[in-house]
Design an enzyme around this catalytic site. Sequence first.
Site, short mmCIF file in Angstrom:
data_model
loop_
_atom_site.label_atom_id
_atom_site.label_comp_id
_atom_site.label_asym_id
_atom_site.label_seq_id
_atom_site.Cartn_x
_atom_site.Cartn_y
_atom_site.Cartn_z
N ASN A 111 0.87 -1.18 0.00
CA ASN A 111 0.00 0.00 0.00
C ASN A 111 0.90 1.23 0.00
O ASN A 111 1.91 1.26 0.71
CB ASN A 111 -0.90 0.02 1.24
CG ASN A 111 -1.82 -1.19 1.30
OD1 ASN A 111 -2.36 -1.61 0.29
ND2 ASN A 111 -1.98 -1.74 2.48
N GLY A 150 -4.37 2.82 2.19
CA GLY A 150 -4.37 1.95 3.36
C GLY A 150 -3.03 1.80 4.05
O GLY A 150 -2.89 0.96 4.93
N HIS A 210 6.39 -1.54 3.41
CA HIS A 210 6.21 -2.91 3.87
C HIS A 210 5.30 -3.67 2.92
O HIS A 210 4.41 -3.12 2.30
CB HIS A 210 5.66 -2.97 5.30
CG HIS A 210 4.39 -2.23 5.52
ND1 HIS A 210 4.31 -0.85 5.60
CD2 HIS A 210 3.11 -2.67 5.70
CE1 HIS A 210 3.05 -0.49 5.82
NE2 HIS A 210 2.30 -1.57 5.87
N HIS A 243 2.66 -6.89 2.62
CA HIS A 243 1.79 -7.79 3.35
C HIS A 243 1.80 -9.11 2.60
O HIS A 243 1.47 -9.15 1.42
CB HIS A 243 0.34 -7.27 3.36
CG HIS A 243 0.15 -5.97 4.06
ND1 HIS A 243 -0.38 -5.91 5.33
CD2 HIS A 243 0.41 -4.70 3.69
CE1 HIS A 243 -0.44 -4.63 5.70
NE2 HIS A 243 0.02 -3.88 4.71
#
Length: 116
Positions: free
Chosen positions: A89, A95, A102, A104
């Site tokens: 994101n 978000g 990072h 996810h």
Amino acid sequence: MGEQNCLFCKIIAGEIPSNKVYEDDSVFAFYDITPQAPEHILIIPKKHISGVDQIEAEDSETISAVMYAAKKIAQEKKVRDGSYRIVFNNGPLAGQAVLHLHAHLLAGRPMKWPPG
């Protein structure tokens, strides 16, 4: 290497506890505290990069290390049928809650499209 007030930099430094999954010279990975799938792991570069828009050409090895770590973690966790989703994101409207790049890694359930 890190930013003084960055949550993820503090996790990398061991100042804030995490449920670590993986670590090497360039990358740190840990379980998300609000998982959106049975396996929800955050994979972060140890170098502080605020988001995708702040990636520079010299960061290519770091970004590659994040992606390679995702593959290694998925294999180690033996995610079902090798199926998983990797999401980046960029920015609050997309978000991104922590301004440290990072990925996810989401696995363990069928994923829907389109997401979000």
